[in-house]
Design a protein around this motif. Structure first.
Motif, short mmCIF file in Angstrom:
data_model
loop_
_atom_site.label_atom_id
_atom_site.label_comp_id
_atom_site.label_asym_id
_atom_site.label_seq_id
_atom_site.Cartn_x
_atom_site.Cartn_y
_atom_site.Cartn_z
N ALA A 232 0.84 -1.20 0.00
CA ALA A 232 0.00 0.00 0.00
C ALA A 232 0.87 1.25 0.00
O ALA A 232 0.54 2.25 -0.65
N ILE A 233 1.99 1.22 0.71
CA ILE A 233 2.95 2.34 0.67
C ILE A 233 3.48 2.51 -0.74
O ILE A 233 3.58 3.63 -1.26
N ALA A 234 3.80 1.39 -1.40
CA ALA A 234 4.30 1.46 -2.78
C ALA A 234 3.25 2.05 -3.71
O ALA A 234 3.57 2.88 -4.58
N ALA A 235 1.99 1.63 -3.56
CA ALA A 235 0.91 2.16 -4.39
C ALA A 235 0.73 3.66 -4.17
O ALA A 235 0.54 4.43 -5.12
N HIS A 236 0.81 4.07 -2.93
CA HIS A 236 0.66 5.49 -2.59
C HIS A 236 1.81 6.30 -3.17
O HIS A 236 1.62 7.40 -3.71
N ALA A 237 3.03 5.76 -3.08
CA ALA A 237 4.19 6.44 -3.66
C ALA A 237 4.05 6.57 -5.17
O ALA A 237 4.37 7.61 -5.76
N ALA A 238 3.54 5.51 -5.83
CA ALA A 238 3.33 5.55 -7.28
C ALA A 238 2.27 6.59 -7.63
O ALA A 238 2.39 7.30 -8.64
N PHE A 239 1.21 6.69 -6.82
CA PHE A 239 0.17 7.70 -7.04
C PHE A 239 0.80 9.09 -6.97
O PHE A 239 0.60 9.92 -7.88
N ASN A 240 1.55 9.37 -5.91
CA ASN A 240 2.13 10.70 -5.74
C ASN A 240 3.15 11.02 -6.82
O ASN A 240 3.23 12.16 -7.30
N PHE A 241 3.95 10.04 -7.22
CA PHE A 241 4.93 10.26 -8.28
C PHE A 241 4.23 10.60 -9.59
O PHE A 241 4.61 11.56 -10.28
N THR A 242 3.21 9.83 -9.95
CA THR A 242 2.49 10.06 -11.20
C THR A 242 1.76 11.39 -11.16
O THR A 242 1.74 12.13 -12.16
N MET A 243 1.16 11.72 -10.03
CA MET A 243 0.49 13.01 -9.87
C MET A 243 1.49 14.15 -10.08
O MET A 243 1.21 15.13 -10.79
N SER A 244 2.67 14.03 -9.46
CA SER A 244 3.68 15.08 -9.60
C SER A 244 4.16 15.21 -11.04
O SER A 244 4.31 16.33 -11.55
N MET A 245 4.35 14.08 -11.72
CA MET A 245 4.75 14.13 -13.12
C MET A 245 3.69 14.82 -13.97
O MET A 245 4.00 15.64 -14.85
N ALA A 246 2.43 14.51 -13.72
CA ALA A 246 1.34 15.12 -14.48
C ALA A 246 1.30 16.63 -14.24
O ALA A 246 1.10 17.42 -15.17
N ILE A 247 1.50 17.03 -12.99
CA ILE A 247 1.48 18.45 -12.66
C ILE A 247 2.60 19.19 -13.38
O ILE A 247 2.39 20.24 -14.01
N PHE A 248 3.81 18.66 -13.32
CA PHE A 248 4.95 19.37 -13.90
C PHE A 248 4.94 19.33 -15.44
O PHE A 248 5.44 20.25 -16.08
N GLN A 249 4.37 18.29 -16.00
CA GLN A 249 4.36 18.18 -17.46
C GLN A 249 3.19 18.92 -18.10
O GLN A 249 3.29 19.38 -19.24
N ALA A 250 2.08 19.05 -17.37
CA ALA A 250 0.88 19.62 -18.00
C ALA A 250 0.38 20.90 -17.35
O ALA A 250 -0.34 21.67 -18.00
#
Length: 252
Positions: A232-250
Motif C-alpha cells: 500500500a505504501i508502494a501504491a501510494h508512492a506511485a500515485f504521488n509520483f504520477t500526480m507530480s509528473m502530471a502536474i509538472f508536465q501539463a
C-alpha cells in the motif's frame, strides 16, 4: 478467536487501559494530524515544517502504542504474493492518471481542478527562483513519494483502520477510515485559495473527496490482499509520483 478479538489492537502493556477507547484515540490522533497538515499547507511559511513532521509522527504511532505483535497485525511485515509490489505500483499510477484525466476533462486548467490546487501549494512551498525546472521537480516530488506514503499508510491503513474495525467491524471500519482520509485531503483542494484569491467550488471539492475515499479503499484492498501495509505504501508512492509528473508536465 472471534472476529471482534481478531480486530483488536494489541497495545503495549502501558497503554492496555486504552483498548476500549482505541477508535476514539485514533480519531483524536487523526484530528491532530489534520491540524498539523492544515498548518503546513495553508499556514504561513514558518509553519511548513508541520506537514512533514505530521507524517513522521503518523509513522511513529504503531511503535509508540502497539506491541511487536500488534505492529505485525496491522501490516508491518513482509507481504504475501509474488506480484504484491508490481501490482500495487500499477494501481497507484493508474489511479493518479484517472484523477488527472477527470480533473482536466471537467475543469481544464481552472481553479476547480484538484491538481491545479496542488500545483499552487507546490509553488508556495518552494520558491522557484534560483532552481532549474528539473531540480524544482525533484525537490517537490521526492518528499511526496516518501513522507506521505509511509506516514499515511502506516497510520490510516494500519493503525486507524484496525482501531475502527475494533468497534465497527472490518468492512465498516475500512469505509470510515477511508472517509476520514478523503476529508483530510480537503486541505489540498477545497480549502485552498488560488492565486486570484478564489476558492474551488463545492462540487469539485466534493468530487475530490470522493476520489480520495475511493483511492483509500484501493490502498486498503491492496493492504488486505498482501496482508501487509508495505505494498500500500508502494501504491501510494506511485500515485504521488504520477500526480507530480502530471502536474509538472501539463500544469506547471
Amino acid at each position: 478467536m472471534t472476529p471482534e478479538t481478531a480486530n483488536q489492537l494489541r497495545l503495549r502493556p502501558a497503554w492496555s487501559g486504552l483498548l476500549p477507547a482505541a477508535p476514539f484515540v485514533g480519531a483524536a490522533l487523526a484530528l491532530v494530524f489534520l491540524l498539523m497538515r492544515g498548518a503546513g499547507v495553508l499556514g504561513p511559511a514558518r509553519w511548513q515544517w508541520a506537514l512533514p513532521l505530521g507524517f513522521v509522527l503518523m509513522a511513529a504511532v504503531p511503535w509508540i502504542l502497539l506491541s511487536r505483535q500488534g505492529r505485525r497485525e496491522i501490516g508491518l511485515k513482509a507481504p504475501t504474493g509474488r506480484f504484491a509490489f508490481s501490482g500495487a505500483l500499477a494501481c497507484g499510477a493508474a489511479s493518479a492518471l484517472l484523477c488527472f484525466a477527470l480533473g482536466m476533462l471537467l475543469y481544464g486548467r481552472g481553479a476547480d481542478n484538484w491538481y491545479v490546487s496542488i500545483a499552487d501549494s507546490y509553488r508556495r512551498a518552494i520558491p522557484a527562483g534560483g532552481m532549474s525546472p528539473l531540480m524544482l521537480q525533484i525537490a517537490l516530488t521526492l518528499p511526496a513519494c516518501i513522507f506521505s506514503p509511509v506516514g499515511e499508510e502506516i497510520f490510516f491503513r494500519g493503525f486507524l483502520q484496525r482501531a475502527f474495525a475494533q468497534r465497527w467491524g472490518a468492512r465498516a471500519g475500512g469505509w470510515i477510515e477511508s472517509s476520514v482520509f478523503g476529508l483530510v485531503h480537503l486541505v489540498h483542494h477545497g480549502l485552498v485559495a488560488n492565486a486570484a484569491g478564489l476558492r474551488p467550488g463545492i462540487v469539485s471539492a466534493a468530487l475530490w473527496v470522493v476520489l480520495m475515499v475511493l483511492t483509500a479503499r484501493m490502498f486498503g484492498e491492496i493492504r488486505r490482499r498482501a496482508d501487509s501495509v508495505l505494498p500500500a505504501i508502494a501504491a501510494h508512492a506511485a500515485f504521488n509520483f504520477t500526480m507530480s509528473m502530471a502536474i509538472f508536465q501539463a500544469l506547471w
